[in-house]
Design an enzyme around this catalytic site. Structure first.
Site, PDB file in Angstrom:
ATOM      1  N   GLY A  96       7.791   4.346  -3.796  1.00 54.79           N
ATOM      2  CA  GLY A  96       6.357   4.540  -3.579  1.00 54.79           C
ATOM      3  C   GLY A  96       5.564   4.253  -4.833  1.00 54.79           C
ATOM      4  N   ARG A  97       5.315   5.305  -5.611  1.00 56.17           N
ATOM      5  CA  ARG A  97       4.379   5.185  -6.723  1.00 56.17           C
ATOM      6  C   ARG A  97       4.829   4.199  -7.801  1.00 56.17           C
ATOM      7  NH1 ARG A  97       4.112  11.552  -7.021  1.00 56.17           N
ATOM      8  NH2 ARG A  97       6.178  11.123  -6.159  1.00 56.17           N
TER       9      ARG A  97
ATOM     10  N   TYR B  94       3.289  16.627   9.703  1.00 59.19           N
ATOM     11  CA  TYR B  94       2.418  16.038  10.727  1.00 59.19           C
ATOM     12  C   TYR B  94       2.943  16.373  12.127  1.00 59.19           C
ATOM     13  CZ  TYR B  94       0.197  13.999   6.690  1.00 59.19           C
ATOM     14  OH  TYR B  94      -0.454  13.855   5.492  1.00 59.19           O
TER      15      TYR B  94
ATOM     16  N   ARG C 194      11.212   8.678   9.835  1.00 63.83           N
ATOM     17  CA  ARG C 194      11.154   9.393   8.554  1.00 63.83           C
ATOM     18  C   ARG C 194      11.104  10.879   8.876  1.00 63.83           C
ATOM     19  NH1 ARG C 194       7.246   8.833   3.201  1.00 63.83           N
ATOM     20  NH2 ARG C 194       9.003   7.789   2.271  1.00 63.83           N
TER      21      ARG C 194
ATOM     22  N   PRO D 197       5.938   4.059   3.009  1.00 61.21           N
ATOM     23  CA  PRO D 197       4.581   3.986   3.558  1.00 61.21           C
ATOM     24  C   PRO D 197       3.597   4.748   2.673  1.00 61.21           C
ATOM     25  CG  PRO D 197       5.912   5.570   4.787  1.00 61.21           C
ATOM     26  CD  PRO D 197       6.836   4.889   3.823  1.00 61.21           C
TER      27      PRO D 197
ATOM     28  N   CYS E 290      -0.559   5.562   2.632  1.00 58.34           N
ATOM     29  CA  CYS E 290      -1.940   5.469   3.120  1.00 58.34           C
ATOM     30  C   CYS E 290      -2.866   5.076   1.978  1.00 58.34           C
ATOM     31  CB  CYS E 290      -2.391   6.820   3.674  1.00 58.34           C
ATOM     32  SG  CYS E 290      -1.799   7.120   5.332  1.00 58.34           S
TER      33      CYS E 290
ATOM     34  N   GLN F  96       4.792   2.338  10.097  1.00 54.86           N
ATOM     35  CA  GLN F  96       5.038   3.759  10.340  1.00 54.86           C
ATOM     36  C   GLN F  96       4.059   4.234  11.406  1.00 54.86           C
ATOM     37  OE1 GLN F  96       3.900   6.902   7.508  1.00 54.86           O
ATOM     38  NE2 GLN F  96       6.008   7.660   7.612  1.00 54.86           N
TER      39      GLN F  96
ATOM     40  N   LEU G 158      10.495   9.982  -6.167  1.00 55.77           N
ATOM     41  CA  LEU G 158      10.679   9.873  -7.617  1.00 55.77           C
ATOM     42  C   LEU G 158      11.938   9.092  -7.972  1.00 55.77           C
ATOM     43  CD1 LEU G 158       9.296  13.319  -8.859  1.00 55.77           C
ATOM     44  CD2 LEU G 158       8.285  11.050  -9.157  1.00 55.77           C
TER      45      LEU G 158
HETATM   46  C1  FNR Z   1       2.224   8.640   0.259  1.00 58.14           C
HETATM   47  N1  FNR Z   1       3.265   9.089   1.073  1.00 58.14           N
HETATM   48  C2  FNR Z   1       3.232   8.845   2.425  1.00 58.14           C
HETATM   49  N2  FNR Z   1       4.283   9.201   3.196  1.00 58.14           N
HETATM   50  C3  FNR Z   1       4.325   8.835   4.512  1.00 58.14           C
HETATM   51  O1  FNR Z   1       5.302   9.155   5.187  1.00 58.14           O
HETATM   52  N3  FNR Z   1       3.281   8.158   5.067  1.00 58.14           N
HETATM   53  C4  FNR Z   1       2.182   7.810   4.355  1.00 58.14           C
HETATM   54  O2  FNR Z   1       1.293   7.138   4.873  1.00 58.14           O
HETATM   55  C5  FNR Z   1       2.117   8.214   2.999  1.00 58.14           C
HETATM   56  N4  FNR Z   1       1.018   7.959   2.235  1.00 58.14           N
HETATM   57  C6  FNR Z   1       1.071   8.071   0.875  1.00 58.14           C
HETATM   58  C7  FNR Z   1       0.027   7.600   0.072  1.00 58.14           C
HETATM   59  C8  FNR Z   1       0.133   7.630  -1.315  1.00 58.14           C
HETATM   60  C9  FNR Z   1      -0.969   7.076  -2.147  1.00 58.14           C
HETATM   61  C10 FNR Z   1       1.297   8.172  -1.918  1.00 58.14           C
HETATM   62  C11 FNR Z   1       1.462   8.192  -3.419  1.00 58.14           C
HETATM   63  C12 FNR Z   1       2.304   8.698  -1.137  1.00 58.14           C
HETATM   64  C13 FNR Z   1       4.520   9.557   0.457  1.00 58.14           C
HETATM   65  C14 FNR Z   1       5.359   8.360  -0.011  1.00 58.14           C
HETATM   66  O3  FNR Z   1       5.750   7.545   1.077  1.00 58.14           O
HETATM   67  C15 FNR Z   1       6.614   8.804  -0.766  1.00 58.14           C
HETATM   68  O4  FNR Z   1       7.441   9.519   0.104  1.00 58.14           O
HETATM   69  C16 FNR Z   1       6.268   9.662  -1.971  1.00 58.14           C
HETATM   70  O5  FNR Z   1       5.231   9.100  -2.720  1.00 58.14           O
HETATM   71  C17 FNR Z   1       7.490   9.896  -2.850  1.00 58.14           C
HETATM   72  O6  FNR Z   1       8.001   8.667  -3.327  1.00 58.14           O
HETATM   73  P1  FNR Z   1       7.634   8.123  -4.827  1.00 58.14           P
HETATM   74  O7  FNR Z   1       6.171   7.837  -4.852  1.00 58.14           O
HETATM   75  O8  FNR Z   1       8.012   9.218  -5.783  1.00 58.14           O
HETATM   76  O9  FNR Z   1       8.471   6.884  -4.961  1.00 58.14           O
END
Ligand code: FNR
Length: 370
Positions: free
Chosen positions: A335-336, A190, A238, A28, A30, A106, A313
């Site tokens: 994610g990213r 949260y 989560r 997820p 945002c 979520q 990551l």
């Molecule tokens: C997030 N992350 C996040 N986590 C979550 O539980 N709910 C959310 O709405 C969000 N929003 C969110 C926005 C953006 C722009 C990023 C980059 C990250 C965290 C995300 O789900 C994830 O756990 C982390 O980014 C780590 O994974 P990656 O990006 O390293 O694959």
């Protein structure tokens, strides 16, 4: 067939469960793009989420979605408490399904970390003032959840019941919108995490104190959601599996909680993240740094009908494949890496040697590093 592209089922209390075409899940994320502040998903969400479905992911998890207005992390977040929001979610879900992906939402309450400005780089941290569209936040106890945030108001027992009911209402709407799975947001500092962690829950009533008390809120949320969420659909969560501090929330407590949620409330999917409450924690951030937490839960909870997904990551296809092939998790959340390449899954299929005819989005095979 590589593990990453072996189909996976998220079990449900009744029926065959939710079949996923592969083990690549969108985490997820945002977007902070709603300028009308009404929580209604927009065309942006359709293209953002839709591109992951077209890009071959098995399950797309929609961003933290507020179960009430004050639940949003920022005034620009998505919600699921009105008909208009529900219909806009339905449009997104319909598109995800048309591309062969399953859809999860979520459901979230940001509690004392709500009403912030995450979309503005350089914006000082802090709570958005009421005059700028912000609101007074709520939490487990009175006071700021993190330094720099305004003081939250501790929820009374009657108010806790209202928040639990808001989660159930949002779950009902999620079903009506066509979602296949729910992920409860109990991570990242949260509201649910604010109740779970001794760092932020110093209540002395039945919602605080020992682990039984601090986990009561999430158990009530899971029970209320499971009651309205159809038995054939999976319920996930989560968690932050650790606060990264001695004497705070940790992996052992996480394992006990997930076992209880699985046994008593039919939770069948846990996405294993960490952190979010500060407290001076030092987090060893690096490639796959949260995978050992997922691996520990996978090991301790192997006897349950539970899917464990690892996150954080996990950027490279071979890294994801190694995590799965060594049994550290059953799925990976991306994610990213997917923001950088929405066709990450289709591309990973090619790189891991999946035949062109079997890649997740075969009609668009030219997107798959071909
Ligand atoms: C997030 N992350 C996040 N986590 C979550 O539980 N709910 C959310 O709405 C969000 N929003 C969110 C926005 C953006 C722009 C990023 C980059 C990250 C965290 C995300 O789900 C994830 O756990 C982390 O980014 C780590 O994974 P990656 O990006 O390293 O694959």
């Amino acid at each position: 067939m590589p593990q990453l592209f072996t189909p996976l089922t998220l079990p449900a209390p009744k029926g065959p469960g939710l079949a996923l075409r592969n083990r690549a899940i969108i985490a997820p994320m945002c977007q902070y793009v709603i300028d009308r502040e009404d929580g209604v998903p927009t065309d942006w969400h359709l293209q953002h989420l839709g591109s992951f479905a077209a890009g071959g992911f098995g399950l797309v998890t929609v961003e933290a979605t507020g179960v009430e207005a004050r639940a949003r992390i920022s005034p620009r977040d998505v919600g699921l408490w009105t008909d208009e929001q529900q219909h806009a979610h339905e449009r997104v879900v319909t598109f995800l399904h048309s591309q062969g992906a399953a859809a999860a939402v979520q459901l979230a309450h940001a509690g004392g970390k709500a009403s912030t400005y995450p979309w503005l780089p350089g914006q000082p941290d802090g709570t958005v003032p009421v005059a700028d569209g912000g609101w007074t936040t709520v939490s487990s106890v009175d006071g700021p959840v993190l330094p720099g945030l305004d003081a939250a108001k501790g929820l009374t027992v009657a108010e806790i019941a209202e928040v639990v009911a808001a989660f159930a209402d949002a779950a009902r709407r999620a079903d009506a919108a066509g979602y296949d799975a729910i992920q409860l947001h109990a991570a990242h500092g949260y509201l649910i995490h604010q109740f779970l962690s001794p760092l932020t829950n110093t209540r002395t009533d039945e919602y605080g104190g020992d682990e039984q008390g601090r986990t009561r809120f999430v158990r009530e949320v899971a029970a209320a959601v499971r009651e309205v969420w159809p038995d054939h659909k999976p319920l996930g969560i989560r968690i932050s599996a650790t606060d990264w501090l001695d004497g705070a929330w940790d992996v052992a407590a996480s394992a006990r909680l997930i076992r209880r949620l699985a046994d008593e409330h039919g939770v069948t999917w846990v996405d294993v993240s960490s952190g979010g409450l500060g407290g001076g924690a030092t987090i060893p951030v690096g490639p796959g740094y949260q995978v050992p937490l997922a691996a520990e839960l996978t090991r301790q909870l192997a006897d349950l009908p539970l899917v464990v997904s690892a996150v954080g990551l996990i950027d490279e296809p071979i890294q994801a494949e190694t995590i799965l092939a060594t049994g550290q998790a059953h799925a990976v959340s991306i994610g990213r890496a997917a923001l950088r390449n929405p066709h990450w899954a289709a591309s990973a299929a090619t790189r891991l040697g999946v035949p062109r005819t079997d890649i997740p989005q075969a009609p668009q095979f030219w997107r798959a590093d071909w």
